[in-house]
Design an enzyme around this catalytic site. Structure first.
Site, PDB file in Angstrom:
ATOM      1  N   ARG A  96     -31.263   1.660  10.874  1.00 28.66           N
ATOM      2  CA  ARG A  96     -31.087   2.569   9.751  1.00 28.66           C
ATOM      3  C   ARG A  96     -32.205   3.618   9.762  1.00 28.66           C
ATOM      4  O   ARG A  96     -33.350   3.298  10.080  1.00 28.66           O
ATOM      5  CB  ARG A  96     -31.167   1.740   8.475  1.00 28.66           C
ATOM      6  CG  ARG A  96     -30.908   2.492   7.193  1.00 28.66           C
ATOM      7  CD  ARG A  96     -29.485   2.907   7.087  1.00 28.66           C
ATOM      8  NE  ARG A  96     -29.124   3.289   5.722  1.00 28.66           N
ATOM      9  CZ  ARG A  96     -28.036   3.998   5.442  1.00 28.66           C
ATOM     10  NH1 ARG A  96     -27.230   4.402   6.410  1.00 28.66           N
ATOM     11  NH2 ARG A  96     -27.740   4.285   4.203  1.00 28.66           N
ATOM     12  N   THR A 377     -18.604   8.332   9.206  1.00 32.04           N
ATOM     13  CA  THR A 377     -19.230   7.140   9.767  1.00 32.04           C
ATOM     14  C   THR A 377     -18.194   6.639  10.740  1.00 32.04           C
ATOM     15  O   THR A 377     -17.030   7.038  10.657  1.00 32.04           O
ATOM     16  CB  THR A 377     -19.493   6.129   8.635  1.00 32.04           C
ATOM     17  OG1 THR A 377     -20.407   6.713   7.731  1.00 32.04           O
ATOM     18  CG2 THR A 377     -20.031   4.813   9.123  1.00 32.04           C
TER      19      THR A 377
HETATM   20  O1  DON Z   1     -24.681   3.985   5.053  1.00 35.90           O
HETATM   21  C1  DON Z   1     -23.810   4.251   4.247  1.00 35.90           C
HETATM   22  O2  DON Z   1     -23.344   3.439   3.481  1.00 35.90           O
HETATM   23  C2  DON Z   1     -23.234   5.654   4.207  1.00 35.90           C
HETATM   24  N1  DON Z   1     -24.185   6.606   4.676  1.00 35.90           N
HETATM   25  C3  DON Z   1     -21.989   5.690   5.011  1.00 35.90           C
HETATM   26  C4  DON Z   1     -21.314   7.025   4.909  1.00 35.90           C
HETATM   27  C5  DON Z   1     -19.898   6.978   5.269  1.00 35.90           C
HETATM   28  O3  DON Z   1     -19.330   5.947   5.528  1.00 35.90           O
HETATM   29  C6  DON Z   1     -19.189   8.251   5.260  1.00 35.90           C
HETATM   30  N2  DON Z   1     -17.965   8.143   6.003  1.00 35.90           N
HETATM   31  N3  DON Z   1     -16.895   7.995   5.769  1.00 35.90           N
END
Ligand code: DON
Length: 576
Positions: A96, A377
């Site tokens: 992360r 994501t």
């Molecule tokens: O880490 C997280 O929970 C978010 N930054 C994830 C973002 C995300 O899934 C956007 N996509 N669809």
């Protein structure tokens, strides 16, 4: 029981009739890579073909996704990887992003003390210190069999020689370029020569990215964190009001963590611990639902969906209350949250016939008183011939992250800083959370919802899954896990199930359009506020049937997703 199964079959047949016909799943005993982009799946499958294991394939897939799936694949972002060895040992790799050392708790507030969303939507200030390259290094060091350089090579070739742009990628590039306008290096990297729009069939070559990948391949991850690539990032930040320095990059460490574990009706659930909220919330919801006999209520019935929504409401309240980076907030009660006894306590207030009031349940957090979750994501699932399984979710946060391509280094930076609680102490009914565990601090990891998950039974992997979708990720994974474990569906059926999302606040349910209309109106009748959404998540999964045959289950919600095997690449021209 028989009647219920017939009802479930009818529901699934109805869904199949109204949505794209289900293609045949790719099956293979020699390994499978299921991901959002064909050439990236092929990179992973080629690693398997060369004798690599699932972690080798995961590393190759990750680097290739950074080239062919720029909305989310990355080297300038972060992610989580769960690895399960053939003997059943599980490990979580946490890469992360971290807040830069110069970050402060209130850096995204305006003069009136309100959150200025623009500051985390795009631009240099939105970026956290990237973790992906260190994370892939850590996983490769622990488990990889093939040489690092060989695993980065397919990505280098794709970037250097270019690859064919799909219709979906053309759309995604054209839309991202609108936001990239203030960032010349981004337009130079991703703009089409002459400024025309991208179209399916065009070729995208990423020369600077290829050079960066080559340095990572030849000189190792230190080229990124301590070498000339770090210099480029620091320069770009200095010139554009960003915070990341050479010191930030040199100090970045991926963490090896112990996954969280739960059980559900004899299945073992393994998922991501904090700084993800995903694994904890998933296991909490499963624990609350286990005694409620959803199967007796039927698949996709209002009674069963209502109970799932109530479990979501409660797990997301605990997420808001407690979760953050465990290296900072040492008081996160993970063991308590994961226990069946706590689930019984938290679930005791669930009524079978009416929704609870989120404001009443969480009144201690509220001061007063939607966002679309960006499609940015990506999750991929891998198994190899020996039964090693990898679930990886990786992100830039928003689509194309901060939209900033590092000048001279060719890669996109994340905008992950927006995942922190940006207004300390302020939580209201519209969604912002201000609890202490996820307030910005130098070097801290922002809370995530990414939920890479592996389900096993009697020592054998049954399901490898995960999804994009911000906070919806956890509920997407819940639906798929329940589909397989509670309802006995195949992986294909479970991934096709309509999904829904409740996140405590705002107090409403978001439900996919594919949900049978009668169930939606019955839930409304019970008192749920409901908003329908076109789709939720994109869960590229592997499901292993009772005979032990692995199936690659691509999620048909995304156009470009594929499943590749060492023998059957998605694009034979990628074979080298
Ligand atoms: O880490 C997280 O929970 C978010 N930054 C994830 C973002 C995300 O899934 C956007 N996509 N669809």
């Amino acid at each position: 029981m028989k009647v219920r199964l017939i009802a479930a079959a009818a529901v699934l047949a109805g869904l199949a009739a109204t949505h794209a016909p289900q293609e045949r799943d790719v099956r293979s005993h020699e390994g499978l890579v299921v991901c959002a982009s064909g050439p990236a799946c092929d990179a992973g499958a080629s690693a398997l073909a060369a004798g690599g294991n699932a972690v080798d394939a995961a590393v190759a897939t990750a680097f290739a996704l950074a080239v062919t799936y720029p909305a989310a694949g990355n080297i300038g972002g972060g992610g989580f990887m769960i690895v399960r060895t053939p003997s059943g040992e599980v490990t979580a790799f946490d890469y992360r992003e971290k807040a830069p050392l110069a970050a402060t708790p209130t850096m995204y507030l305006d003069a009136e003390g309100a959150i200025d969303d623009r500051l985390t939507a795009s631009g240099h200030l939105a970026a956290g210190v990237p973790g992906t390259v260190r994370g892939l290094e850590a996983a490769h060091r622990a488990f990889g069999k093939r040489p690092w350089r060989e695993l980065v090579m397919p990505a280098i070739r794709l970037a250097e020689e270019g690859f064919t742009v799909s219709a979906a990628l053309a759309r995604s590039l054209n839309s991202a370029l609108l936001t990239m306008a203030p960032f010349p290096a981004s337009v130079a990297a991703y703009g089409k020569a002459g400024g025309a729009e991208w179209a399916a069939g065009d070729r995208l070559v990423l020369t600077d990215l290829a050079r960066t990948l080559r340095a990572i391949a030849d000189d190792g991850p230190d080229a990124f964190y301590r070498g000339w690539i770090a210099d480029r990032v620091a320069e770009d930040m200095r010139e554009n009001g960003g915070l990341i320095t050479r010191e930030d990059l040199a100090a970045y460490e991926a963490k090896v963590r112990t996954p969280v574990r739960g059980t559900y009706r004899g299945f073992d659930i393994v998922s991501m611990p904090p700084p993800s909220s995903g694994g904890v919330a998933l296991i909490q919801m499963l624990n609350m639902l286990e005694p409620l006999d959803l199967q007796a209520k039927g698949l996709l019935t209002p009674a069963a969906l209502h109970l799932q929504a109530e479990a979501m409401r409660r797990a997301f309240l605990d997420r808001a209350r407690h979760l953050g980076d465990p290296d900072f907030a040492t008081s996160i009660p993970v063991d308590r949250l994961l226990s069946k006894a706590y689930a019984a306590e938290a679930g005791a207030s669930i009524r079978a016939d009416a929704p609870s009031d989120s404001a009443v349940l969480g009144r201690d957090l509220l001061q007063a008183g939607n966002a679309r979750e960006p499609d940015a994501t990506t999750h991929y699932s891998i198994v190899d011939r020996d039964g090693m399984a990898v679930a990886t979710t990786t992100t830039l946060e928003g689509s194309f992250g901060s939209h900033v391509v590092v000048k001279g280094a060719g890669f996109l930076l994340n905008n992950e800083m927006g995942d922190f609680n940006r207004r300390p102490g302020y939580t209201d009914t519209t969604g912002p959370i201000g609890t202490a565990a996820n307030v910005i601090a130098p070097g801290k990891r922002m809370l995530s919802s990414m939920t890479p998950t592996i389900v096993a039974r009697d020592g054998r992997v049954v399901l490898v899954t995960g999804s994009p979708g911000g906070r919806t990720i956890i509920n997407t994974v819940l639906t798929i896990v329940l589909g397989v474990t509670e309802y006995g569906l195949t992986g294909r059926e479970a991934v096709a199930l309509p999904r829904m999302h409740h996140q405590w606040m705002p107090d409403r349910l978001a439900i996919e359009e594919r949900m049978p209309a009668a169930a939606v109106s019955a839930l409304r009748g019970m008192g749920h506020e409901i908003r329908t959404v076109a789709r939720q998540g994109d869960a590229h999964s592997v499901w292993i049937d009772a005979d032990g045959t692995p199936h690659g289950v691509r999620d048909e919600r995304s156009e470009d997703s594929r499943a590749a095997t060492p023998r059957e690449l998605t694009s034979p021209s990628q074979r080298r």
